[in-house]
Design a protein around this motif. Structure first.
Motif, PDB file in Angstrom:
ATOM      1  N   ASP A  60      48.632  33.079  42.276  1.00 48.99           N
ATOM      2  CA  ASP A  60      49.685  33.049  43.182  1.00 48.99           C
ATOM      3  C   ASP A  60      50.242  31.560  43.291  1.00 48.99           C
ATOM      4  O   ASP A  60      51.580  31.684  43.349  1.00 48.99           O
ATOM      5  CB  ASP A  60      49.226  33.628  44.283  1.00 48.99           C
ATOM      6  N   GLN A  61      49.660  30.553  43.589  1.00 51.28           N
ATOM      7  CA  GLN A  61      50.119  29.162  43.792  1.00 51.28           C
ATOM      8  C   GLN A  61      50.928  28.664  42.709  1.00 51.28           C
ATOM      9  O   GLN A  61      52.139  28.197  42.842  1.00 51.28           O
ATOM     10  CB  GLN A  61      49.253  28.236  43.983  1.00 51.28           C
ATOM     11  N   VAL A  62      50.428  28.854  41.373  1.00 49.39           N
ATOM     12  CA  VAL A  62      51.123  28.394  40.157  1.00 49.39           C
ATOM     13  C   VAL A  62      52.352  29.261  39.670  1.00 49.39           C
ATOM     14  O   VAL A  62      53.378  28.923  39.254  1.00 49.39           O
ATOM     15  CB  VAL A  62      50.152  28.061  39.113  1.00 49.39           C
ATOM     16  N   ALA A 109      54.194  30.815  41.663  1.00 45.24           N
ATOM     17  CA  ALA A 109      55.173  30.724  42.566  1.00 45.24           C
ATOM     18  C   ALA A 109      55.932  29.342  42.193  1.00 45.24           C
ATOM     19  O   ALA A 109      57.302  29.293  42.432  1.00 45.24           O
ATOM     20  CB  ALA A 109      54.886  30.536  44.001  1.00 45.24           C
ATOM     21  N   LYS A 110      55.526  28.473  41.373  1.00 42.28           N
ATOM     22  CA  LYS A 110      56.144  27.266  40.854  1.00 42.28           C
ATOM     23  C   LYS A 110      56.714  27.461  39.481  1.00 42.28           C
ATOM     24  O   LYS A 110      57.573  26.812  38.982  1.00 42.28           O
ATOM     25  CB  LYS A 110      55.171  26.160  40.692  1.00 42.28           C
ATOM     26  N   GLY A 111      56.775  28.638  39.066  1.00 39.22           N
ATOM     27  CA  GLY A 111      57.343  29.161  37.795  1.00 39.22           C
ATOM     28  C   GLY A 111      56.359  28.905  36.509  1.00 39.22           C
ATOM     29  O   GLY A 111      56.689  29.078  35.250  1.00 39.22           O
ATOM     30  N   TYR A 112      55.252  28.793  36.744  1.00 38.70           N
ATOM     31  CA  TYR A 112      54.246  28.469  35.485  1.00 38.70           C
ATOM     32  C   TYR A 112      53.620  29.765  35.044  1.00 38.70           C
ATOM     33  O   TYR A 112      53.563  30.803  35.644  1.00 38.70           O
ATOM     34  CB  TYR A 112      52.853  27.775  35.955  1.00 38.70           C
ATOM     35  N   ALA A 171      46.667  19.255  45.581  1.00 36.87           N
ATOM     36  CA  ALA A 171      46.330  18.291  44.391  1.00 36.87           C
ATOM     37  C   ALA A 171      46.951  18.772  43.382  1.00 36.87           C
ATOM     38  O   ALA A 171      47.162  17.789  42.309  1.00 36.87           O
ATOM     39  CB  ALA A 171      44.740  18.524  44.383  1.00 36.87           C
ATOM     40  N   PHE A 172      47.268  20.186  43.238  1.00 38.20           N
ATOM     41  CA  PHE A 172      48.012  20.447  41.839  1.00 38.20           C
ATOM     42  C   PHE A 172      49.449  19.607  41.936  1.00 38.20           C
ATOM     43  O   PHE A 172      49.926  19.238  40.763  1.00 38.20           O
ATOM     44  CB  PHE A 172      47.995  21.809  41.808  1.00 38.20           C
ATOM     45  N   THR A 173      49.886  19.757  43.000  1.00 36.01           N
ATOM     46  CA  THR A 173      51.296  19.094  43.164  1.00 36.01           C
ATOM     47  C   THR A 173      51.380  17.448  42.714  1.00 36.01           C
ATOM     48  O   THR A 173      52.091  16.915  42.019  1.00 36.01           O
ATOM     49  CB  THR A 173      51.876  19.253  44.408  1.00 36.01           C
TER      50      THR A 173
END
Length: 408
Positions: free
Chosen positions: A137-139, A141-144, A396-398
């Motif tokens: 879900d996290q990534v 939402a960033k378009g990955y 951390a991913f950001t």
């Protein structure tokens, strides 16, 4: 977190990718080819996140039970294409979709793609949907684009008699590598160009796999983030940290202060005590048996009495074959909860930091400590001092994105 079930065996397989069979499709959605897959079923979805896939049946909430803190709100509203399938394998413990087939995977391809790919292996013997709310879900939402594997090991059977010790764990490595290669090729065919960056991410066992991939495959990855990562090294693993916990906990539960001291001395952090009863029952006891059966099947004593230093050289060779080295080839951020009662930071995070330093790769490694973080966010209701780690993982991913873009 590792489910309380045994590591399933599976045969070795080639990393070469044969031609894919014709891709299946659902509801008129054009099929997507996944090189090397024996089966691939494509679905066009209004929302690839758990908010949508839970409604549509394209995830398995049981697979991520206990990994999310109550009340957690995750991103949603990412339309795109999902591909469910499996690679050739002989074991049949993964029952998702009624396929009775291991080496299952899921690919999620957002309509508005940012050019990147994130690949994940699940915690323990969970399946390919385990990371959906905490990573996918996290990534997404960033378009990955997102790819996840069951690692080829989901069942409750111990290692097959006669199988080389450690073979099931070694398969985990190969399955993540296999999926990464196939996913990169799939994205190239689907979007018209290869991903510009590929990250590995994972929790617990999945974090161990991130580290292993970044140590061995610089050609595939841009970087990675691990979260409360398990490790195997000649000196530190569940075979060394869990026996003292199993020996001391029963007396601790009976109120023996000396046993409490023994657990603290073994590395289990002060403040993590509210998680010990659950850990003893659902993590420490089954996990030691699982890993010991996989790496030292000839041992016949009580698991609580296990002493790795007294075991034959063949056992140490088996551990060496699946051990981390610290020789990172790509940037890695490690996120570690301070109250983790499965991979306590004074044993696990510290051991890997030393490995990286000894390998002269400190420039490629950063660690983020999360005060109050337990092993999984699902444990946060056990104590008021426990804090979710997911926000730190997302941050951390950001940070990893910025770090690796600066290096380009």
């Amino acid at each position: 977190m590792i489910r309380a079930r045994l590591i399933a065996p599976a045969l070795l397989f080639a990393l070469t990718i044969p031609a894919a069979p014709a891709a299946a499709q659902t509801g008129g959605c054009p099929g997507v080819r996944v090189p090397g897959a024996e089966r691939a079923v494509t679905s066009c979805l209004d929302d690839l996140t758990t908010a949508g896939t839970t409604r549509s049946g394209h995830t398995d909430p049981a697979d991520w039970a206990g990994l999310v803190a109550p009340g957690t709100v995750t991103p949603s509203g990412v339309p795109g294409v999902q591909v469910d399938g499996y690679f050739p394998d002989t074991s049949t413990t993964n029952t998702n979709h009624g396929w009775q087939h291991d080496a299952q995977f899921v690919l999620r391809l957002p309509r508005d793609w940012n050019g990147g790919l994130v690949v994940a292996g699940p915690p323990g013997t969970r399946e390919q949907y385990a990371n959906d709310p905490i990573i996918a879900d996290q990534v997404l939402a960033k378009g990955y684009a997102y790819a996840a594997t069951d690692k080829g090991s989901t069942g409750a059977a111990p290692a097959t008699p006669g199988q080389r010790p450690g073979a099931s764990i070694a398969e985990w490595h190969r399955r993540v590598t296999q999926l990464t290669r196939a996913a990169r090729a799939t994205l190239t065919g689907h979007y018209g160009h290869a991903p510009t960056r590929t990250y590995a991410a994972g929790l617990s066992v999945g974090g161990y796999l991130v580290r292993w991939q970044l140590e061995h495959h610089p050609e595939l990855y841009t970087g990675g983030v691990d979260w409360n990562a398990l490790i195997f090294t000649p000196d530190t693993s569940l075979l060394t940290t869990l026996p003292p916990a199993l020996r001391a906990y029963p007396a601790y539960a009976d109120g023996d202060p000396a046993a409490h001291t023994a657990l603290l001395t073994a590395g289990y952090p002060a403040g993590s005590e509210p998680a010990w009863a659950f850990s003893f029952r659902s993590l420490w006891t089954p996990l030691l048996h699982q890993v010991r059966t996989e790496l030292d099947p000839a041992y016949t004593g009580e698991d609580s009495a296990y002493d790795l230093s007294a075991r034959p050289r063949s056992v140490h060779r088996a551990i060496a074959r699946i051990s981390l080295t610290g020789r990172l080839t790509r940037p890695l951020i490690s996120v570690q909860g301070s109250l983790d009662a499965l991979t306590p930071p004074s044993r696990y995070a510290a051991a890997y930091t030393r490995l990286v330093a000894d390998a002269d790769r400190t420039r490629l490694h950063r660690t983020i400590a999360v005060p109050g973080g337990p092993h999984t966010d699902g444990l946060t209701p056990l104590a008021p001092d426990f804090r979710p780690v997911l926000p730190a993982f997302a941050a951390a991913f950001t940070k990893l994105e910025g770090w690796t873009q600066c290096r380009r």
